[in-house]
Design a protein around this motif. Structure first.
Motif, PDB file in Angstrom:
ATOM      1  N   UNK A  38      38.317  40.052  33.812  1.00 38.28           N
ATOM      2  CA  UNK A  38      39.326  39.200  33.187  1.00 38.28           C
ATOM      3  C   UNK A  38      38.649  38.088  32.403  1.00 38.28           C
ATOM      4  N   UNK A  96      39.762  34.384  30.482  1.00 31.03           N
ATOM      5  CA  UNK A  96      40.830  33.405  30.294  1.00 31.03           C
ATOM      6  C   UNK A  96      40.387  32.347  29.289  1.00 31.03           C
ATOM      7  N   UNK A 153      45.345  34.907  29.393  1.00 33.66           N
ATOM      8  CA  UNK A 153      44.476  35.761  30.192  1.00 33.66           C
ATOM      9  C   UNK A 153      44.504  37.152  29.592  1.00 33.66           C
ATOM     10  N   UNK A 163      42.817  41.197  30.134  1.00 32.53           N
ATOM     11  CA  UNK A 163      42.099  42.081  31.040  1.00 32.53           C
ATOM     12  C   UNK A 163      41.087  42.921  30.262  1.00 32.53           C
ATOM     13  N   UNK A 187      35.992  36.125  34.982  1.00 32.76           N
ATOM     14  CA  UNK A 187      36.012  36.430  36.406  1.00 32.76           C
ATOM     15  C   UNK A 187      35.939  37.943  36.556  1.00 32.76           C
ATOM     16  N   UNK A 188      35.435  38.383  37.715  1.00 34.36           N
ATOM     17  CA  UNK A 188      35.382  39.817  37.950  1.00 34.36           C
ATOM     18  C   UNK A 188      36.227  40.174  39.163  1.00 34.36           C
ATOM     19  N   UNK A 189      36.249  41.445  39.488  1.00 36.16           N
ATOM     20  CA  UNK A 189      37.118  41.910  40.566  1.00 36.16           C
ATOM     21  C   UNK A 189      36.671  41.402  41.926  1.00 36.16           C
ATOM     22  N   UNK A 230      35.768  38.433  42.983  1.00 37.32           N
ATOM     23  CA  UNK A 230      36.159  37.133  43.505  1.00 37.32           C
ATOM     24  C   UNK A 230      36.979  36.347  42.522  1.00 37.32           C
ATOM     25  N   UNK A 231      37.409  35.193  42.963  1.00 38.33           N
ATOM     26  CA  UNK A 231      38.277  34.389  42.121  1.00 38.33           C
ATOM     27  C   UNK A 231      37.525  33.311  41.351  1.00 38.33           C
ATOM     28  N   UNK A 232      36.226  33.170  41.609  1.00 38.63           N
ATOM     29  CA  UNK A 232      35.485  32.115  40.945  1.00 38.63           C
ATOM     30  C   UNK A 232      35.465  32.342  39.440  1.00 38.63           C
ATOM     31  N   UNK A 233      35.826  31.340  38.702  1.00 37.66           N
ATOM     32  CA  UNK A 233      35.784  31.402  37.251  1.00 37.66           C
ATOM     33  C   UNK A 233      34.463  30.842  36.766  1.00 37.66           C
ATOM     34  N   UNK A 252      32.812  29.324  33.544  1.00 39.69           N
ATOM     35  CA  UNK A 252      33.260  28.710  32.306  1.00 39.69           C
ATOM     36  C   UNK A 252      32.133  28.577  31.285  1.00 39.69           C
ATOM     37  N   UNK A 312      35.598  22.375  41.065  1.00 38.54           N
ATOM     38  CA  UNK A 312      34.606  22.492  39.998  1.00 38.54           C
ATOM     39  C   UNK A 312      34.013  21.118  39.722  1.00 38.54           C
ATOM     40  N   UNK A 371      31.425  26.028  39.122  1.00 37.05           N
ATOM     41  CA  UNK A 371      32.184  26.351  40.311  1.00 37.05           C
ATOM     42  C   UNK A 371      31.476  25.850  41.564  1.00 37.05           C
ATOM     43  N   UNK A 424      34.624  31.789  48.428  1.00 38.42           N
ATOM     44  CA  UNK A 424      33.508  31.840  47.481  1.00 38.42           C
ATOM     45  C   UNK A 424      32.813  30.503  47.464  1.00 38.42           C
ATOM     46  N   UNK A 458      42.961  36.170  43.968  1.00 37.35           N
ATOM     47  CA  UNK A 458      42.580  37.217  43.023  1.00 37.35           C
ATOM     48  C   UNK A 458      42.118  36.640  41.705  1.00 37.35           C
ATOM     49  N   UNK A 459      41.292  37.382  40.988  1.00 36.97           N
ATOM     50  CA  UNK A 459      40.686  36.873  39.754  1.00 36.97           C
ATOM     51  C   UNK A 459      41.608  36.907  38.548  1.00 36.97           C
TER      52      UNK A 459
END
Lengths: 112, 114
Positions: free
Chosen positions: A32, A34, A49, A51, A93-95, A97-100, A102, B35, B45, B56, B98-99
């Motif tokens: 994803x 964003x 966002x 995909x 971000x990848x599948x 985890x949720x960490x973005x 930037x 962040x 992050x 995470x 979820x991402x």
């Protein structure tokens, strides 16, 4: 290591023109992508966002493209206005985890 | 509905001290991320919590820690402050885990270490 680059720190355009901002990434396979807008002294605000299996996404005057082969996203603002002046951030971000992650952002200035 | 609330907005601390920052997410949001934003490094992050569990963690030293409470409110703590910890600390909440979920950011806490 993962790296995200946004084409320039600053972009100056005239009102009414289309602003195009670039986000390139290396050593990463995002699921994803964003785009956020950040005004001075404020937190980022979510814009769009997209995909990995989507080529293009639109929202009003905004358009985002996502090319996983080129490892690049383009963010367009059509008919730009002085109110669009802000810093624009791309985030991946990848599948897993949720960490973005930037990019450092591009500061757009639209002059009337 | 109310947005993400971070307190305090501004903070000045001395090297060696510790600091605790607070974040109240949007009602119903269970995911909270932190962040650090600096002019040189941009947004980096720190960690993410979902339902009181750290899911995470970013690449920061152990001086940086956090926690989430049962009402989803979160705190982050920085011990033994260094000058380089001066930054804008941003908290973001998300509705789902979820991402592919947009993040809603607070206005941040501006920490200055002198």
């Amino acid at each position: 290591s993962q790296k995200i680059e946004q084409n320039s720190e600053a972009l100056n355009i005239q009102e009414g023109k289309t602003a195009t901002l670039t986000c390139n990434y290396t050593n990463y396979s995002p699921a994803y992508l964003q785009w956020y807008r950040q005004d001075p002294g404020r937190g980022p605000v979510f814009l769009l966002l997209i995909r990995e299996n989507e080529k293009e996404k639109r929202k009003e005057r905004l358009k985002v493209t996502f090319d996983t082969t080129l490892k690049q996203s383009l963010f367009h603002i059509t008919a730009s206005q002085p109110a669009d002046s802000a810093t624009y951030l791309c985030a991946l971000s990848n599948q897993a985890g949720t960490a973005l992650i930037f990019g450092k952002g591009t500061t757009l200035s639209v002059s009337s | 509905k109310a947005g993400v609330t971070q307190t305090p907005r501004y903070l000045i601390k001395t090297r060696g001290q510790q600091v605790t920052l607070s974040c109240s997410p949007i009602s119903g949001h269970r995911s909270v991320s932190w962040y650090q934003q600096t002019p040189g490094q941009g947004l980096q992050f720190l960690f993410e919590y979902f339902s009181e569990t750290q899911r995470n963690k970013g690449n920061f030293p152990g001086r940086f820690s956090g926690r989430q409470f049962s009402n989803s409110r979160s705190e982050m703590n920085v011990s033994t402050l260094e000058l380089g910890d001066s930054a804008l600390y941003l908290c973001a909440s998300s509705l789902r885990d979820g991402p592919n979920t947009e993040a809603f950011f607070g206005q941040g806490t501006r920490l200055t270490v002198v």
